[in-house]
Every structure is written in C-alpha cells, then in structure tokens.
Design an enzyme around this catalytic site. Structure first.
Site, short mmCIF file in Angstrom:
data_model
loop_
_atom_site.label_atom_id
_atom_site.label_comp_id
_atom_site.label_asym_id
_atom_site.label_seq_id
_atom_site.Cartn_x
_atom_site.Cartn_y
_atom_site.Cartn_z
N PHE A 62 0.86 -1.19 0.00
CA PHE A 62 0.00 0.00 0.00
C PHE A 62 0.89 1.23 0.00
O PHE A 62 1.76 1.37 0.87
CB PHE A 62 -0.94 0.03 1.21
CG PHE A 62 -1.89 1.19 1.16
CD1 PHE A 62 -3.04 1.13 0.40
CD2 PHE A 62 -1.61 2.38 1.83
CE1 PHE A 62 -3.91 2.22 0.30
CE2 PHE A 62 -2.47 3.47 1.75
CZ PHE A 62 -3.62 3.38 0.98
N ASP A 64 9.17 2.69 1.86
CA ASP A 64 7.97 3.39 2.33
C ASP A 64 7.81 3.09 3.82
O ASP A 64 7.40 2.01 4.21
CB ASP A 64 6.75 2.90 1.53
CG ASP A 64 5.45 3.59 1.95
OD1 ASP A 64 5.43 4.20 3.06
OD2 ASP A 64 4.48 3.51 1.20
N LYS A 120 2.63 9.19 8.74
CA LYS A 120 1.66 8.96 9.81
C LYS A 120 2.04 9.50 11.19
O LYS A 120 1.38 10.39 11.70
CB LYS A 120 1.32 7.47 9.89
CG LYS A 120 0.50 7.03 8.66
CD LYS A 120 -0.08 5.65 8.82
CE LYS A 120 -1.18 5.38 7.80
NZ LYS A 120 -0.75 4.78 6.54
C1 LIG Z 1 -1.05 5.04 5.17
C2 LIG Z 1 0.01 4.68 4.20
C3 LIG Z 1 0.24 5.46 3.04
C4 LIG Z 1 -0.66 6.61 2.64
O1 LIG Z 1 -0.60 7.65 3.53
P1 LIG Z 1 -1.73 8.83 3.42
O2 LIG Z 1 -1.28 9.80 4.46
O3 LIG Z 1 -3.04 8.18 3.71
O4 LIG Z 1 -1.66 9.37 2.05
C5 LIG Z 1 1.31 5.12 2.23
N1 LIG Z 1 2.10 4.08 2.52
C6 LIG Z 1 1.91 3.32 3.61
C7 LIG Z 1 2.84 2.19 3.88
C8 LIG Z 1 0.85 3.58 4.47
O5 LIG Z 1 0.64 2.79 5.53
#
Ligand SMILES: *Cc1c(COP(=O)(O)O)cnc(C)c1O
Length: 392
Positions: A121, A206, A235
């Site tokens: 994701f 990421d 986050k």
């Molecule tokens: C939550 C998440 C995102 C997206 O972040 P947003 O602030 O919702 O755009 C991207 N990568 C990972 C691994 C995530 O957990």
C-alpha cells in the site's frame, strides 16, 4: 462522500491511550488512528507546540525558510543515518509522489519504472495507487499513470526479473502494513539492496506506517542491515497533524532543482512545530525502545489467548491471526466493549497502540479481546449485550 463505511462511533475527546465518544463512553485505543498518534492523544508537548505556533507563525510559503522545518529535517536525517536531504509534504501519498518523481528525475530518459510488491500500500493518488500492489483497487480508475510494475512479495527471483534497465527504483514497505502486517525480513531487504546496486536502481523504502519508532527501531529498514536511497514517512510524524516527508541521500536528492517539485503547505511551521515536538519527545522517552519492549509484551499476551492462532509484526505494529477468522466481527465486538482495533485482513486483527502504552493497558486490551473471542467460540452466556464502551 461515501468513501468510508457508515455507522461509526463519534469520538469527541482523547487522552493518552483512551478515547471518549459523544455519549461519554471510554475506549482503549489500540489503533492510534492507523499508527498515527504514536504519543497518544492530546500529548501536552504537541499541544503546546501547536498553540505556540498558532500565536507565533503558521505559514510563510516555501519562498522563505522557517526554523521548525530546518530542525526537523536535520533530526530526521540524523535518525535515518545521515548524508541526506528532506522534502516536506502533507501526507504519506504525497511523500511517495515526491519519491516517485525524484526517481524519474534521477533516472533520466528511458529509466522511469517503479517496481513495487503485490499486497503493498503506497497511497490513493493516481500514481501511488498504481504503485499500490492491489489490482482490485486499480480497476475503477484506469487509465493509471504508466511506469509501474508489481512483483510477488518476498520473492527475490521475481525482483531479479523485474528490475530491467527501464527501472529507476524499487519501492518496498519495511512491513506491509495495510497488506496484513507482514515484515519484509532481512533476507528480502538485503537481496533487494543487492539487486538495486547491481542494476543501478534506487531502493526506496515506504516507512509511512513503520517509521518513527513504531517497529522498535527508528525506521523499519534498520532491522534489516540495509541503507536505502530514499525513505518516505508520514503517519506518526505529526502525532495527528498532517505532515509527510521524503528523505533521499544527497546524490539522489540533487536530481531535484528549483521548480521540480513543490507544495504550498509542505514544510509550514504549524505542521513542522508538531513534528519537532514529536521527535523531541520520542528521543527523550526512547520511543523505539518502548515499542520493542511493549511490543514483545503485547505479542506474548496475545499468543496466550486460545482464539489467537499466531502473532506477527515488529515492535508495536502487530497482527493477531484468529483461529476462527471473522476479524471484522471481532473488531466490532471489541469496539462494543471499549477497545479500538482493526481487521487488517478477514482473519487478522491489527494492533498499533501508542508507543507510551503501559503494561496495564496492554493487559486491559488483551482481556477485552479474550472476552470477545471467548464468546464467539461458543462460551457465550446468552446474557444481555454489554453496553458500549468501558465502564467509566
Ligand atoms: C497510510 C500509508 C500510506 C498513505 O498515507 P496517506 O497519508 O493516507 O496518504 C502510504 N504508505 C503506507 C505504507 C501507508 O501505511
């Protein structure tokens, strides 16, 4: 718009590991707004930073320098290992957009493909949606931007085949979070690093969900003995204030020149004051150390529950695989009894409490989950439904 399921609890207040709904009922928060409020709710240092920023300086545009952005960039660079530069964004997806654009600019003509893993994701913008390795989420939004390729997660042979000369970067999570809390593992990350080095591609990690202490290290990749070229985060960085960041080692960061990328709000003093307070508190309390210690305590306690088949994760990013599945119903049952968790897959719960969580709070959460699982396995008394929330 109807992008989220209806019939949700309305929370009006939070304090530490607890939330209160509009009716005054109390809940133990073991989700932290999806791994965002890592210092718990209403942390006084963050509240003070926000209030001071509000009465000092909220915004100047990126035509000028501001103090909090400079300090946060320096701290993040130090925590990642040094030798890099930071671009500030407002979310995880935006941090990844920055990484993808940087990889294309760095790659140059004909080298633009980003390889990511199935089950990953990376966000909901068109490009990060395509990087997200979940084809079902793509269908309604075709055509998506070109230049993305997906490989089986933890399959180094597939990665070998996928990293061709058009590939600018490999983008991986240190732990697949939304995909079900699956740690990448040292072998996979070291193999990915080797493949990227051999082919001249960037390794981009990421860390939007895993970064900033959550896994028991400052960043998830630090478990695996590799040094990435690009790291994205968001986050937990603002403890609830929207802020994201993309770090790249100097040589890669230099691909961007003035005019290549920008964000009106990115790096502004309000969000970065919150981030500055977050990082300061996290360093003071040794947030990664707490996550490691409380994470192993939580893991042990969960594994003792008869309804839990297995426990996986890193630090305080934990999934409990349920013997009888039904994670959605179990999560709803927990909410009913005053515990906030999330069904990360149809058969697994995700737990991501505050990094300041106490052993007593872990015990309380595990007891609630144990009750809910016990009822489902047939031990139900047929008594009245418990009222929602914890007893005050
Ligand atoms: C939550 C998440 C995102 C997206 O972040 P947003 O602030 O919702 O755009 C991207 N990568 C990972 C691994 C995530 O957990």
């Amino acid at each position: 718009m109807a992008t989220y399921p209806p019939d949700r609890v309305t929370f009006v207040r939070g304090q530490g590991s607890y939330l209160w709904d509009a009716e005054g009922r109390r809940y133990l928060d073991f989700l932290s707004g999806l791994a965002v409020t890592s210092l718990g709710h209403a942390h006084p240092a963050v509240a003070q930073a926000l209030s001071e920023a509000g009465s000092t300086l909220l915004h100047t545009s990126n035509l000028f320098a501001t103090r909090p952005a400079e300090e946060v960039a320096a701290t993040l660079d130090r925590l990642i290992g040094g030798g890099g530069k930071v671009f500030f964004a407002n979310s995880g997806a935006e941090a990844n957009e920055c990484a993808i654009k940087l990889a294309r600019k760095w790659g140059g003509h004909g080298r633009y493909v980003v390889v990511s893993a199935f089950g990953s994701f990376h966000g909901r913008t068109l490009a990060t949606l395509h990087a997200t390795g979940q084809p079902a989420k793509h269908e309604a939004f075709q055509p998506l931007p070109e230049g993305f390729r997906h490989v089986a997660w933890q399959d180094l042979e597939a990665l070998e085949r996928a990293v061709t000369p058009e590939v600018a970067a490999v983008l991986l999570e240190a732990v697949q979070g939304e995909g079900g809390v699956w740690p990448a593992g040292q072998e996979y990350f070291q193999g990915a690093r080797r493949i990227c080095d051999e082919r001249g591609a960037l390794l981009m990690v990421d860390e939007v969900q895993t970064g900033l202490g959550r896994t028991g290290r400052w960043f998830g990749f630090q478990h695996y003995g590799v040094v990435p070229d690009v790291v994205t985060m968001a986050k937990a960085l603002g403890n609830g204030v929207p802020v994201g960041a993309c770090w790249a080692r100097d040589q890669v960061a230099q691909a961007f020149v003035p005019g290549d990328h920008a964000s009106t709000f990115g790096g502004q003093p309000l969000a970065l004051s919150a981030a500055q307070a977050v990082l300061q508190v996290m360093e003071e309390i040794d947030a990664p150390g707490r996550a490691a210690a409380l994470g192993s305590y939580l893991g042990e306690k969960l594994a003792e529950l008869p309804g839990v088949a297995s426990v996986r994760g890193l630090g305080l990013l934990v999934a409990a695989e349920l013997v009888h599945g039904g994670a959605g119903q179990v999560a709803a049952g927990c909410l009913q009894r005053g515990l906030v968790v999330n069904a990360v897959t149809p058969s697994a719960l995700r737990l991501a409490p505050s990094l300041l969580v106490t052993e007593a709070e872990v015990d309380e959460a595990v007891a609630i989950l144990g009750d809910v699982l016990g009822e489902r396995s047939g031990g139900g008394t047929g008594g009245p439904e418990p009222s929602r929330g914890l007893q005050p």
